[in-house]
Design a protein around this motif. Structure first.
Motif, PDB file in Angstrom:
ATOM      1  N   ILE A  53      43.570  27.481 -11.805  1.00  0.00           N
ATOM      2  CA  ILE A  53      42.278  27.977 -11.359  1.00  0.00           C
ATOM      3  C   ILE A  53      42.381  28.209  -9.851  1.00  0.00           C
ATOM      4  CG2 ILE A  53      39.798  27.574 -11.415  1.00  0.00           C
ATOM      5  CD1 ILE A  53      40.298  25.364 -13.403  1.00  0.00           C
ATOM      6  N   ALA A  64      29.568  29.671  -8.092  1.00  0.00           N
ATOM      7  CA  ALA A  64      29.904  29.021  -9.366  1.00  0.00           C
ATOM      8  C   ALA A  64      29.418  29.867 -10.544  1.00  0.00           C
ATOM      9  CB  ALA A  64      29.282  27.627  -9.412  1.00  0.00           C
ATOM     10  N   GLU A  79      20.923  11.695  -7.788  1.00  0.00           N
ATOM     11  CA  GLU A  79      21.566  12.842  -7.143  1.00  0.00           C
ATOM     12  C   GLU A  79      23.079  12.685  -7.149  1.00  0.00           C
ATOM     13  OE1 GLU A  79      20.501  13.413  -3.069  1.00  0.00           O
ATOM     14  OE2 GLU A  79      21.764  15.188  -2.937  1.00  0.00           O
ATOM     15  N   ALA A  80      23.545  11.450  -6.944  1.00  0.00           N
ATOM     16  CA  ALA A  80      24.984  11.206  -6.919  1.00  0.00           C
ATOM     17  C   ALA A  80      25.625  11.637  -8.234  1.00  0.00           C
ATOM     18  CB  ALA A  80      25.246   9.728  -6.652  1.00  0.00           C
ATOM     19  N   TRP A  81      25.078  11.153  -9.338  1.00  0.00           N
ATOM     20  CA  TRP A  81      25.665  11.481 -10.645  1.00  0.00           C
ATOM     21  C   TRP A  81      25.472  12.948 -10.990  1.00  0.00           C
ATOM     22  CZ3 TRP A  81      29.336   9.052 -12.840  1.00  0.00           C
ATOM     23  CH2 TRP A  81      29.492   7.680 -12.619  1.00  0.00           C
ATOM     24  N   PHE A 107      27.924  17.832 -12.366  1.00  0.00           N
ATOM     25  CA  PHE A 107      27.957  19.264 -12.065  1.00  0.00           C
ATOM     26  C   PHE A 107      29.390  19.721 -11.794  1.00  0.00           C
ATOM     27  CE2 PHE A 107      27.251  22.959  -9.350  1.00  0.00           C
ATOM     28  CZ  PHE A 107      26.238  23.603 -10.024  1.00  0.00           C
ATOM     29  N   GLY A 108      30.079  18.991 -10.904  1.00  0.00           N
ATOM     30  CA  GLY A 108      31.453  19.361 -10.574  1.00  0.00           C
ATOM     31  C   GLY A 108      32.374  19.286 -11.777  1.00  0.00           C
ATOM     32  N   CYS A 109      32.244  18.199 -12.558  1.00  0.00           N
ATOM     33  CA  CYS A 109      33.124  18.031 -13.716  1.00  0.00           C
ATOM     34  C   CYS A 109      32.923  19.159 -14.722  1.00  0.00           C
ATOM     35  CB  CYS A 109      32.849  16.683 -14.395  1.00  0.00           C
ATOM     36  SG  CYS A 109      33.415  15.290 -13.422  1.00  0.00           S
ATOM     37  N   ILE A 131      31.813  22.202 -14.254  1.00  0.00           N
ATOM     38  CA  ILE A 131      32.355  23.477 -13.777  1.00  0.00           C
ATOM     39  C   ILE A 131      33.875  23.512 -13.978  1.00  0.00           C
ATOM     40  CG2 ILE A 131      32.810  24.845 -11.706  1.00  0.00           C
ATOM     41  CD1 ILE A 131      30.048  24.205 -10.781  1.00  0.00           C
ATOM     42  N   ILE A 132      34.543  22.400 -13.680  1.00  0.00           N
ATOM     43  CA  ILE A 132      36.001  22.376 -13.874  1.00  0.00           C
ATOM     44  C   ILE A 132      36.356  22.533 -15.345  1.00  0.00           C
ATOM     45  CG2 ILE A 132      38.042  20.897 -13.715  1.00  0.00           C
ATOM     46  CD1 ILE A 132      37.011  19.870 -11.105  1.00  0.00           C
ATOM     47  N   GLY A 187      29.234  13.439  -4.641  1.00  0.00           N
ATOM     48  CA  GLY A 187      28.532  12.532  -5.548  1.00  0.00           C
ATOM     49  C   GLY A 187      29.044  11.111  -5.416  1.00  0.00           C
ATOM     50  N   ASN A 246      25.638  15.421  -8.895  1.00  0.00           N
ATOM     51  CA  ASN A 246      26.746  16.103  -8.224  1.00  0.00           C
ATOM     52  C   ASN A 246      28.038  15.939  -8.996  1.00  0.00           C
ATOM     53  OD1 ASN A 246      25.924  17.412  -5.812  1.00  0.00           O
ATOM     54  ND2 ASN A 246      25.409  15.420  -4.967  1.00  0.00           N
ATOM     55  N   ILE A 247      28.296  14.710  -9.439  1.00  0.00           N
ATOM     56  CA  ILE A 247      29.564  14.426 -10.127  1.00  0.00           C
ATOM     57  C   ILE A 247      29.638  15.202 -11.441  1.00  0.00           C
ATOM     58  CG2 ILE A 247      30.947  12.611 -11.193  1.00  0.00           C
ATOM     59  CD1 ILE A 247      29.734  10.685  -9.117  1.00  0.00           C
ATOM     60  N   SER A 298      31.840  18.877  -4.952  1.00  0.00           N
ATOM     61  CA  SER A 298      30.592  18.353  -5.505  1.00  0.00           C
ATOM     62  C   SER A 298      30.798  16.940  -6.050  1.00  0.00           C
ATOM     63  CB  SER A 298      30.096  19.295  -6.598  1.00  0.00           C
ATOM     64  OG  SER A 298      28.981  18.774  -7.232  1.00  0.00           O
ATOM     65  N   ILE A 299      31.940  16.738  -6.729  1.00  0.00           N
ATOM     66  CA  ILE A 299      32.240  15.409  -7.285  1.00  0.00           C
ATOM     67  C   ILE A 299      32.419  14.382  -6.168  1.00  0.00           C
ATOM     68  CG2 ILE A 299      33.907  14.074  -8.641  1.00  0.00           C
ATOM     69  CD1 ILE A 299      34.527  16.635 -10.177  1.00  0.00           C
ATOM     70  N   MET A 304      26.496  27.876  -2.916  1.00  0.00           N
ATOM     71  CA  MET A 304      27.563  27.422  -3.813  1.00  0.00           C
ATOM     72  C   MET A 304      27.248  27.709  -5.290  1.00  0.00           C
ATOM     73  SD  MET A 304      29.825  26.620  -1.787  1.00  0.00           S
ATOM     74  CE  MET A 304      30.158  26.089  -0.124  1.00  0.00           C
ATOM     75  N   LEU A 346      35.424  23.804  -4.675  1.00  0.00           N
ATOM     76  CA  LEU A 346      33.955  23.845  -4.718  1.00  0.00           C
ATOM     77  C   LEU A 346      33.447  22.781  -5.686  1.00  0.00           C
ATOM     78  CD1 LEU A 346      31.422  25.631  -3.902  1.00  0.00           C
ATOM     79  CD2 LEU A 346      31.736  26.740  -6.083  1.00  0.00           C
ATOM     80  N   ALA A 347      34.092  22.720  -6.868  1.00  0.00           N
ATOM     81  CA  ALA A 347      33.663  21.770  -7.893  1.00  0.00           C
ATOM     82  C   ALA A 347      34.034  20.335  -7.523  1.00  0.00           C
ATOM     83  CB  ALA A 347      34.277  22.143  -9.243  1.00  0.00           C
ATOM     84  N   LEU A 351      27.837   9.559  -2.324  1.00  0.00           N
ATOM     85  CA  LEU A 351      26.431   9.155  -2.459  1.00  0.00           C
ATOM     86  C   LEU A 351      26.297   7.864  -3.264  1.00  0.00           C
ATOM     87  CD1 LEU A 351      24.568  12.529  -3.046  1.00  0.00           C
ATOM     88  CD2 LEU A 351      24.036  10.841  -1.302  1.00  0.00           C
ATOM     89  N   ILE A 366      37.472  27.779  -6.015  1.00  0.00           N
ATOM     90  CA  ILE A 366      36.462  27.350  -6.979  1.00  0.00           C
ATOM     91  C   ILE A 366      36.726  25.916  -7.436  1.00  0.00           C
ATOM     92  CG2 ILE A 366      37.582  28.365  -9.013  1.00  0.00           C
ATOM     93  CD1 ILE A 366      33.923  28.766  -8.210  1.00  0.00           C
ATOM     94  N   LEU A 411      35.965  26.101 -16.477  1.00  0.00           N
ATOM     95  CA  LEU A 411      37.026  26.978 -15.980  1.00  0.00           C
ATOM     96  C   LEU A 411      38.342  26.696 -16.691  1.00  0.00           C
ATOM     97  CD1 LEU A 411      36.069  26.849 -12.257  1.00  0.00           C
ATOM     98  CD2 LEU A 411      35.946  28.817 -13.743  1.00  0.00           C
TER      99      LEU A 411
END
Lengths: 316, 320
Positions: free
Chosen positions: B117, A251, A291-293, A298-300, A302-303, B132, A295-296, B128-129, A247, B124-125, B135, B121, A306
């Protein structure tokens, strides 16, 4: 025409600028982020993702995607460490070339499905990945394979020349070689024209299936090189060592400005994207965020990246 | 009758493949076709089938949803908190879990449509959220589901597995009415040609967002059903289900290029995929060879659908 080139320069610079801003921002909390040791170490870590992402860029430029990265990488690592583990002088020398050949072979299998059978690459490469997993499990019995990395592999992954990591040099050298190949041979133009319109490219007399084969072989070889580097870094191969790279690779390529639909993008942009992703995950783990945060966030991010990219598009 | 075969060729093939595999499974299973065996089989199939249906709604409008597994993980973790009460709490909890799934799908749709977008992708993002968030809810697997409720959902009614009843309900009460409605037709129209759909006066943005939200709803249902079966919350289930849901829709004849395929196809594809792995388990093959055989079967199944391309005389047709 002139304007378009300028716009694409801004696009390529975007992930680099974002990386610099991020590291400057983070250094206000932890000044150590600006130390040469930390930054050079990050370049070394980035190189592993970097070589894989270079190959992925080529495939994504076509408008395809390669989901066989995890086990092309894992398989190459297993092959190279097993060959070195035999303690045979000739086999040790052959370890790296054999691993790279394996990567190219995976690319050929991918190419057969995508170019000849016209199976959507997203599904076919996924199936190839699960077959490779099957072969690996059958051969290793599901345990971590015995074996070791050769001196060459260790040097490639962890060596330094005047404090600059060898892995980083390998990454950049590969990037330059690929850029020359794409620009000089016209191959890059074929790639992006297939990404725009495969039918028109075929009618223009290009052997499109040949181009697709070569692109997937490049991607497979790059994933295999990533596997060799990682095996050298960890001094072993282990099951599912490639999974965390799938992934982030996609990204990184997309943040580097390459369109996931194909046709538009650049290798330089991908280098920026890889730098950004590597720094981001490193900063998040150094700051000891759970790890939870991680992930969160990281995703935010990337969005947001973009959204910024598309926002720029619409203004220009 | 012949017309139906022609029109739903892909679904019919998938149905016969499933029928053959299932017969083989029952024949090789030491306990034969007892309700018990069928219930376990149906439960496993329904989890993946719901995930595949979630994937189907997004794929049919030319998207791809890499967050299906993550939404399942999130709803599974939420269910492990909300579904351990009794009576009214269960009704409220079930509703909230599915609403959570729908909200996730809605977020995907909104970002795809208004952020412009690519879905692959975006999801994908967001995947991940969602992982998270899952978790955060359950750092380690745990929690519980009301046992009576979970039993009611995962056992059988008059000898037929509840999972089969649920699948039938979805097809008869949800899919057939939807397919006939303007909404159902609009979804297919967008998948076939966005421009033509737009020019026919379809509100492309709204329909696409609804398709993503429906995907989220079914991912939420998949997460709920996973909770009934496992009776616990686990944030680490994402990766497998996402990739398998894609493989399942393709096996069921849904085209990744959009506009082609049905919910029933996605459901059949998921059952085929699950039956193959169950078959492996009882086949007597060496355990170490099973992942390879599974991969080979999957690859062959996908490739067989594409053999026609090799005999195509007009080379240009290949690119359509």
């Amino acid at each position: 025409m002139n304007l378009r080139i300028k716009a694409s320069y801004i696009e390529i610079a975007f992930p680099f600028v974002a990386s610099v801003l991020m590291i400057l921002g983070a250094s206000t909390v932890f000044p150590e982020f600006l130390s040469a040791t930390y930054l050079l170490q990050q370049l070394q870590i980035a190189a592993f993702l970097g070589v894989i992402a270079l190959g992925a860029t080529v495939v994504i430029l076509l408008g395809h995607i390669d989901l066989s990265v995890p086990w092309a990488l894992g398989g190459a690592a297993i092959i190279s460490t097993t060959l070195v583990g035999t303690d045979h002088a000739v086999l040790t020398v052959l370890a790296v070339p054999a691993a790279l050949l394996f990567g190219a072979f995976v690319g050929i299998i991918n190419g057969i499905g995508v170019a000849w059978f016209r199976i959507p690459s997203m599904v076919w490469t996924l199936a190839v990945n699960s077959m490779l997993l099957g072969v690996a499990v059958l051969n290793t019995g599901g345990f971590n394979p015995k074996g070791a990395a050769s001196n060459l592999m260790i040097t490639l992954a962890t060596g330094q020349i005047a404090r600059v990591p060898v892995a980083f040099i390998v990454w950049i050298a590969l990037a330059i070689a690929m850029m020359l190949f794409l620009k000089r041979g016209g191959f890059g133009r074929y790639l992006s024209s297939i990404g725009y319109n495969e039918k028109a490219t075929y009618l223009a007399g290009v052997s499109t299936s040949g181009v697709i084969f070569i692109a997937f072989m490049i991607a497979g070889t790059c994933s295999a090189l990533g596997g060799v580097l990682l095996a050298g870094y960890a001094n072993q191969a282990y099951q599912s060592m490639g999974d965390p790279y799938l992934m982030p690779t996609i990204a990184a390529v997309v943040i580097g400005g390459t369109s996931i639909l194909g046709g538009k993008g650049s290798l330089v942009g991908t280098i920026g994207g890889v730098t950004f992703i590597t720094l981001l995950s490193s900063i998040l783990s150094v700051m000891q965020i759970s790890e939870a945060w991680r992930n969160i966030i990281f995703g935010c991010i990337i969005i947001v990246m973009l959204l910024l990219q598309t926002f720029k598009h619409r203004r220009s | 009758m012949l017309d139906v075969f022609k029109r739903y060729r892909r679904e019919c093939i998938a149905f016969f493949v499933l029928f053959a595999l299932l017969s083989l499974y029952i024949a090789t299973h030491p306990r034969g076709a007892s309700t018990y065996v069928m219930t376990i089989w149906a439960n496993q199939c329904l989890i993946l089938a719901l995930a595949a249906i979630a994937q189907f709604f997004v794929v049919v409008v030319r998207g791809i949803d890499l967050s299906v597994g993550a939404v399942m993980a999130l709803t599974n973790c939420a269910a492990s908190y909300l579904l351990n009460g009794s009576g009214f709490e269960l009704v409220y909890g079930s509703f909230m879990v599915i609403a959570l799934g729908t909200a996730c799908g809605l977020i995907n749709g909104l970002i795809v449509v208004f952020g412009r977008i690519q879905p692959i992708i975006v999801t994908l993002a967001t995947g991940s959220i969602f992982t998270g968030l899952a978790l955060l809810l359950r750092p380690t697997p745990g929690g519980s589901i009301n046992y009576d409720f979970a039993d009611a959902m995962t056992l059988d009614i008059v000898g037929i597995p509840t999972a089969v009843w649920i699948a039938l309900l979805i097809i008869l009460l949800f899919w057939f009415p939807l397919r006939q409605s303007g909404m159902g037709r609009s979804i297919y129209a967008i998948g076939s040609s966005e421009q033509a759909a737009f020019q026919s006066g379809i509100s492309v943005n709204t329909v696409r967002i609804i398709a993503f939200a429906l995907g989220g709803t079914f991912a939420g249902l998949a997460g709920s059903y996973f909770s009934y079966v496992t009776a616990t919350g686990d944030a680490g289930i994402a990766a497998n289900f996402t990739l398998n849901s894609i493989a399942a829709v393709v096996l069921g004849g849904v085209a990744l290029s959009g506009g082609v395929g049905t919910l029933i196809g996605a459901l059949l594809g998921a059952c085929i995929l699950k039956t193959i792995s169950s078959l492996m388990f009882f086949s007597g093959l060496p355990p170490l060879a099973q992942p390879l055989i599974e991969g080979l079967v999957l690859a062959t199944a996908i490739a067989i659908g594409s053999f026609g391309i090799l005999t195509e005389k007009n080379r240009l047709r290949v690119f359509d």
